[in-house]
Design a protein around this motif. Structure first.
Motif, PDB file in Angstrom:
ATOM      1  N   SER A  95      23.919  70.204  25.713  1.00  0.00           N
ATOM      2  CA  SER A  95      23.775  70.803  24.389  1.00  0.00           C
ATOM      3  C   SER A  95      22.522  71.686  24.398  1.00  0.00           C
ATOM      4  CB  SER A  95      23.623  69.703  23.338  1.00  0.00           C
ATOM      5  OG  SER A  95      22.385  69.042  23.531  1.00  0.00           O
ATOM      6  N   VAL A  96      22.358  72.513  23.372  1.00  0.00           N
ATOM      7  CA  VAL A  96      21.166  73.350  23.284  1.00  0.00           C
ATOM      8  C   VAL A  96      19.909  72.467  23.238  1.00  0.00           C
ATOM      9  CG1 VAL A  96      19.939  75.033  21.852  1.00  0.00           C
ATOM     10  CG2 VAL A  96      22.387  75.285  22.237  1.00  0.00           C
ATOM     11  N   GLU A  97      19.989  71.338  22.536  1.00  0.00           N
ATOM     12  CA  GLU A  97      18.843  70.415  22.462  1.00  0.00           C
ATOM     13  C   GLU A  97      18.499  69.865  23.849  1.00  0.00           C
ATOM     14  OE1 GLU A  97      21.184  70.502  20.135  1.00  0.00           O
ATOM     15  OE2 GLU A  97      19.844  71.239  18.570  1.00  0.00           O
ATOM     16  N   ASP A  98      19.535  69.463  24.601  1.00  0.00           N
ATOM     17  CA  ASP A  98      19.303  68.969  25.960  1.00  0.00           C
ATOM     18  C   ASP A  98      18.553  70.025  26.773  1.00  0.00           C
ATOM     19  OD1 ASP A  98      20.873  66.710  25.483  1.00  0.00           O
ATOM     20  OD2 ASP A  98      22.692  67.584  26.333  1.00  0.00           O
ATOM     21  N   LYS A  99      19.025  71.255  26.659  1.00  0.00           N
ATOM     22  CA  LYS A  99      18.439  72.335  27.462  1.00  0.00           C
ATOM     23  C   LYS A  99      16.964  72.547  27.127  1.00  0.00           C
ATOM     24  CE  LYS A  99      22.370  75.271  28.602  1.00  0.00           C
ATOM     25  NZ  LYS A  99      22.724  76.700  28.686  1.00  0.00           N
ATOM     26  N   LEU A 100      16.629  72.442  25.851  1.00  0.00           N
ATOM     27  CA  LEU A 100      15.236  72.657  25.459  1.00  0.00           C
ATOM     28  C   LEU A 100      14.343  71.558  26.015  1.00  0.00           C
ATOM     29  CD1 LEU A 100      15.902  73.856  21.802  1.00  0.00           C
ATOM     30  CD2 LEU A 100      15.267  75.276  23.756  1.00  0.00           C
ATOM     31  N   ILE A 101      14.852  70.329  26.032  1.00  0.00           N
ATOM     32  CA  ILE A 101      14.077  69.224  26.630  1.00  0.00           C
ATOM     33  C   ILE A 101      13.889  69.467  28.119  1.00  0.00           C
ATOM     34  CG2 ILE A 101      14.082  66.736  27.126  1.00  0.00           C
ATOM     35  CD1 ILE A 101      15.749  66.381  24.549  1.00  0.00           C
ATOM     36  N   ILE A 102      14.952  69.912  28.768  1.00  0.00           N
ATOM     37  CA  ILE A 102      14.905  70.101  30.224  1.00  0.00           C
ATOM     38  C   ILE A 102      13.931  71.224  30.613  1.00  0.00           C
ATOM     39  CG2 ILE A 102      16.270  70.833  32.242  1.00  0.00           C
ATOM     40  CD1 ILE A 102      18.610  69.189  31.023  1.00  0.00           C
ATOM     41  N   ILE A 103      13.919  72.335  29.878  1.00  0.00           N
ATOM     42  CA  ILE A 103      12.997  73.411  30.289  1.00  0.00           C
ATOM     43  C   ILE A 103      11.537  72.971  30.173  1.00  0.00           C
ATOM     44  CG2 ILE A 103      14.582  75.359  29.911  1.00  0.00           C
ATOM     45  CD1 ILE A 103      13.143  76.008  27.345  1.00  0.00           C
ATOM     46  N   GLU A 104      11.232  72.164  29.187  1.00  0.00           N
ATOM     47  CA  GLU A 104       9.844  71.692  29.097  1.00  0.00           C
ATOM     48  C   GLU A 104       9.480  70.811  30.284  1.00  0.00           C
ATOM     49  OE1 GLU A 104       7.802  71.411  25.190  1.00  0.00           O
ATOM     50  OE2 GLU A 104       9.763  70.660  24.557  1.00  0.00           O
ATOM     51  N   ALA A 105      10.435  69.943  30.678  1.00  0.00           N
ATOM     52  CA  ALA A 105      10.166  69.051  31.820  1.00  0.00           C
ATOM     53  C   ALA A 105      10.036  69.849  33.113  1.00  0.00           C
ATOM     54  CB  ALA A 105      11.280  68.010  31.933  1.00  0.00           C
ATOM     55  N   LEU A 106      10.890  70.844  33.316  1.00  0.00           N
ATOM     56  CA  LEU A 106      10.836  71.639  34.547  1.00  0.00           C
ATOM     57  C   LEU A 106       9.575  72.488  34.598  1.00  0.00           C
ATOM     58  CD1 LEU A 106      14.563  72.831  34.856  1.00  0.00           C
ATOM     59  CD2 LEU A 106      13.415  71.015  36.149  1.00  0.00           C
ATOM     60  N   ASP A 107       9.167  72.980  33.452  1.00  0.00           N
ATOM     61  CA  ASP A 107       7.931  73.769  33.390  1.00  0.00           C
ATOM     62  C   ASP A 107       6.737  72.925  33.823  1.00  0.00           C
ATOM     63  OD1 ASP A 107       6.148  75.919  32.584  1.00  0.00           O
ATOM     64  OD2 ASP A 107       5.675  74.666  30.842  1.00  0.00           O
ATOM     65  N   LYS A 108       6.650  71.720  33.264  1.00  0.00           N
ATOM     66  CA  LYS A 108       5.523  70.829  33.626  1.00  0.00           C
ATOM     67  C   LYS A 108       5.566  70.466  35.102  1.00  0.00           C
ATOM     68  CE  LYS A 108       4.198  68.801  29.284  1.00  0.00           C
ATOM     69  NZ  LYS A 108       5.432  68.832  28.445  1.00  0.00           N
ATOM     70  N   LEU A 109       6.777  70.396  35.649  1.00  0.00           N
ATOM     71  CA  LEU A 109       6.924  70.042  37.061  1.00  0.00           C
ATOM     72  C   LEU A 109       6.418  71.155  37.980  1.00  0.00           C
ATOM     73  CD1 LEU A 109       8.183  67.748  38.835  1.00  0.00           C
ATOM     74  CD2 LEU A 109      10.265  69.125  38.898  1.00  0.00           C
ATOM     75  N   GLY A 110       6.353  72.397  37.444  1.00  0.00           N
ATOM     76  CA  GLY A 110       5.867  73.498  38.273  1.00  0.00           C
ATOM     77  C   GLY A 110       6.954  74.421  38.794  1.00  0.00           C
ATOM     78  N   ILE A 111       8.120  74.386  38.157  1.00  0.00           N
ATOM     79  CA  ILE A 111       9.211  75.286  38.550  1.00  0.00           C
ATOM     80  C   ILE A 111       8.873  76.692  38.046  1.00  0.00           C
ATOM     81  CG2 ILE A 111      11.680  75.786  38.220  1.00  0.00           C
ATOM     82  CD1 ILE A 111      11.125  73.253  39.876  1.00  0.00           C
ATOM     83  N   ARG A 112       9.060  77.714  38.899  1.00  0.00           N
ATOM     84  CA  ARG A 112       8.648  79.077  38.559  1.00  0.00           C
ATOM     85  C   ARG A 112       9.644  79.781  37.627  1.00  0.00           C
ATOM     86  NH1 ARG A 112       7.392  82.715  36.659  1.00  0.00           N
ATOM     87  NH2 ARG A 112       6.571  84.711  37.373  1.00  0.00           N
ATOM     88  N   TYR A 113      10.934  79.662  37.925  1.00  0.00           N
ATOM     89  CA  TYR A 113      11.970  80.294  37.100  1.00  0.00           C
ATOM     90  C   TYR A 113      13.002  79.253  36.671  1.00  0.00           C
ATOM     91  CZ  TYR A 113      10.360  84.809  38.959  1.00  0.00           C
ATOM     92  OH  TYR A 113       9.614  85.907  39.302  1.00  0.00           O
TER      93      TYR A 113
END
Lengths: 506, 506
Positions: free
Chosen positions: B21-39
């Protein structure tokens, strides 16, 4: 030529959640033999009484291709070869070929066996020699070869030389911890082939996700004996998956090891082993998973309608698998058309029925339904939309009682009331082993009066998935049911807060 | 330096059974950002209105490292660049960086796009140029590059040259069908680096089980941009698994991309994404599965007691995982000792309690119990054997009624009667959303009178597995329940023919 050595029954059973009974093992060796596997490692008789029993019973089975091999270790430092219980257990199986492992990594010699590096060489040579002198073909597994090679290359090679001097017929290089990378494997195999004149084998694990790749690179570097397990079962992340390696070597490296008919049995054998391991088949598995040739993205399904090569790396039927088109919220109407075109050839993307079906699918998916794994529910829905709702019976109601008090045994009883379109009524009751069984039995009693064909239908698998874990026991569940009439198998899906109701929705 | 490009939200959601869902995606981008994913590839706005919504909402989120990227294709042959709905959708997201894919394989140009090989080159160049002229950084995905290279190497390189001429900033070589082998990938990357002067990326799939290996070999050949998905989600067998590739590149190739703290979050992020994908976490996954550092074979558990390096390729804590020792029918008493040594340090392998525990485990496993995934049940059993049976309550009985008739709604009601060791009795009744919930509620009502601490305990996950599929709905089931009090989580197991009784056995 390359020979396959399956260790599903030994290394595979070290996987979390895997345990094979002696009966399971006997079924599996017959299937692997027919598939064309050269060696089947049946167990570790020195560590496990169940395995001794297996080797006794396996002797009664006539095999075409395969040799059943027991697995064990070099002798324990505290015993002489002829008093060693592990070597004795190997000989006692009566097997013509035996596999023993020894240590290639100094760390293991000193920290685990607690012997010197020199003593370790002697353990290897004397153990192999003793088995050879007793008339056995000995496959030597060099445990942790690649870790040992990285730590002290010369010593690792020395351990192989000890096995060769003892009379081993094949030197198997093991990446026991599964952490080595493809180019390291390639180098190791090349060096060993240049230093020693015996055939080289490979045994890899999947701890860095490289199990299959490491095996394939070993073959490209000259290895001719490949150890692995079906479905990649094994300690930790598992062993290299023979169900991936066999078709890769045969179809992509062009090394023919199995007949075409044998290769077509690959998917079936892989599923049989999942079934006997009592684990859900990994459907994302290369070649043999049901997702392996399943297309979901709208562009992909569109392209494969034009030319299937566009998104399939091999022809699925080569390994006994088939193409599938999935219905999902990514599916456009093109995907739906592809699924229904056989049965409803006169409709197009803009027919009102297609638009209605598309709408109902989206609504059901919002509710928690998923049709990807429930083809029969998709067919029922399509049938309703295209042909109008034909009800074979109308449920009036049901009641299920489950009770257990200290003065009597657990009891599950169901009553069911249904009417048919002709106005007939059936009101039945049944006991059952559990509520789903009681409900199923009562409903059958009622419906079989009107539809005797239902007698052949039975449940194959029953899966429950909590959809919203935040609501505790009040969560919605999705129940997926697989049923069969002995010839065809189909799956249906139901969603409800009530596990019994979700089941009844099928 | 290597940069990671995550496409879980786009290519990953083409996996069977995955929908975010859109909500799932927003949670995931925050987690990936903190992890250090570039794109982070967020979606395909030209194909999917849900993805347009996502890009609108993602703008509001402040990220540290990551750039959110929309994905699309080169222009459709029937449109000019400025009228093309797909390119327009990409620009409309407002994203600074965009990814488009084009065709490198003649077969796809002629059979899917139905244009000539020459026209295809023009589609690529004009589309990239249009986006660059509109101020965008363009990552170019060369779809089917390796298949195209095998078919017509010169043409495949020409398609890359078209993208470079158009102004692309990175050329990503894709093994879209997932069937290419590591050495082919290595060669392709080297040739492209020698022919063109742009950074090269890699995008692989897992159809031959080589996804992670192909990515790692690409990096060893000079690629500096890696596309993949978490948990390997993706079309068919999935994409290359970033949860395997990231630690391999960092820990084994020694290319530092994430901080130590970020790497320690890897297991948590991987599990979060499984949770949001609503799929069981693949526990056999390299690095981040709960089996990845789980030891079952007797020899292995014995060796890691001496030195954990002996059977672990990395230190599990580096990636936020932990070592586990499994109890199974392969487990010797040594394994059991390792599990209980903390709580019962004064016992040895031959203590009567250890022998009794060993015997009871074997008996329970014969019945269908499995303790590997049910630590709490193992602890309870151990507690009973070592400390005698301390019952907190004695069940007198229960009754569950589930009913639905056409004149009233579905209803589940349970009654429960229990006594305490002090002779107190509670007899309670409760309704529930389904029988398990009703039973749970009634039992809580009864027990919370005596044990108020139970109020914080709730159900996390509930799994049902049919043990003997041959018996239809009368089959034995194993119910695995995960519960939590908000701080700790534990699992218990029960086996019965009755799904309600199997649940109650917990």
């Amino acid at each position: 030529m390359v020979e396959f050595y399956d260790t599903t029954l030994r290394d595979g059973s070290q996987a979390e959640g895997v345990a094979f009974s002696v009966e399971d093992k006997l079924i599996i060796i017959e299937a692997l033999d027919k598939l064309g596997i050269r060696y089947i490692e049946g167990g570790y008789p020195g560590s496990n009484p169940k395995d001794i029993e297996f080797f006794k019973r396996a002797k009664g089975i006539a095999l075409e291709t395969a040799t059943i091999v027991p697995f064990g270790s070099t002798r324990y430092p505290t015993y002489t070869v002829d008093a060693d219980p592990n070597l004795t257990a190997l000989l006692d199986t009566g097997a013509r070929t035996v596999t023993i492992f020894g240590k290639s990594w100094r760390l293991h010699a000193t920290d685990v066996l607690r012997v010197t590096a020199e003593e370790n060489l002697e353990l290897i040579e004397s153990s192999v020699r003793y088995l050879v002198e007793n008339g056995r073909e000995v496959i030597y597994d060099a445990e942790h070869f690649f870790d040992g090679y990285a730590d002290d290359a010369e010593y690792a090679i020395e351990t192989l030389r000890a096995a060769a001097t003892g009379g081993a017929s094949c030197l198997v290089l093991c990446d026991t911890n599964g952490g080595r990378l493809p180019l390291e494997i390639q180098e190791g195999v090349k060096v060993v082939l240049s230093e020693l004149s015996l055939p080289v084998g490979i045994h890899t694990h999947n701890d860095a996700g490289m199990g299959a790749a490491n095996s394939v690179l070993a073959v490209q570097a000259g290895a001719t004996h490949i150890q692995g397990t079906f479905n990649g079962y094994g300690e930790r992340c598992g062993n290299a998956n023979l169900a991936s390696i066999i078709p890769t070597i045969q179809l992509k490296l062009g090394i023919k090891c199995l007949s075409d008919t044998q290769l077509q049995a690959l998917t079936r054998v892989s599923r049989l082993i999942s079934e006997l391991a009592n684990l859900p088949h990994d459907e994302r598995q290369p070649y043999v998973g049901s997702s392996a040739f399943a297309h979901k993205g709208g562009l992909h399904t569109d392209a494969i309608r034009k030319n299937r090569l566009t998104y399939e790396h091999i022809v699925p039927e080569t390994v006994g698998n088939t193409q599938r088109i999935l219905v999902s919220d990514q599916a456009g109407r093109g995907t739906i058309m592809k699924k229904i075109e056989k049965e409803y050839p006169d409709y197009d993307k803009n027919s009102p029925q297609v638009l209605e079906l598309f709408k109902r699918l989206k609504e059901a998916e919002q509710e928690g339904y998923q049709y990807e794994a429930a083809e029969a529910s998709f067919e029922l829905l399509t049938h309703k939309v295209f042909n109008g709702y034909e009800s074979f019976f109308e449920p009036v109601g049901f009641r299920v009682i489950i009770e257990q008090f200290s003065d009597y045994a657990m009891r599950s009883e169901a009553t069911v009331k249904v009417t048919t379109p002709d106005g007939l009524t059936a009101h039945t009751a049944a006991d059952g082993d559990g509520p789903v069984n009681a409900l199923d039995t009562a409903l059958r009693k009622a419906l079989e009066q009107f539809y005797p064909a239902l007698q052949t239908v039975r449940l194959i698998d029953y899966k429950v998935r909590v959809l919203d874990t935040k609501a505790g026991t009040g969560s919605k569940v999705r129940v997926l049911i697989e049923a069969s009439d002995g010839e065809r198998t189909w799956s249906t899906v139901g969603v409800s807060e009530n596990i019994i109701s979700a089941s009844a929705k099928h």
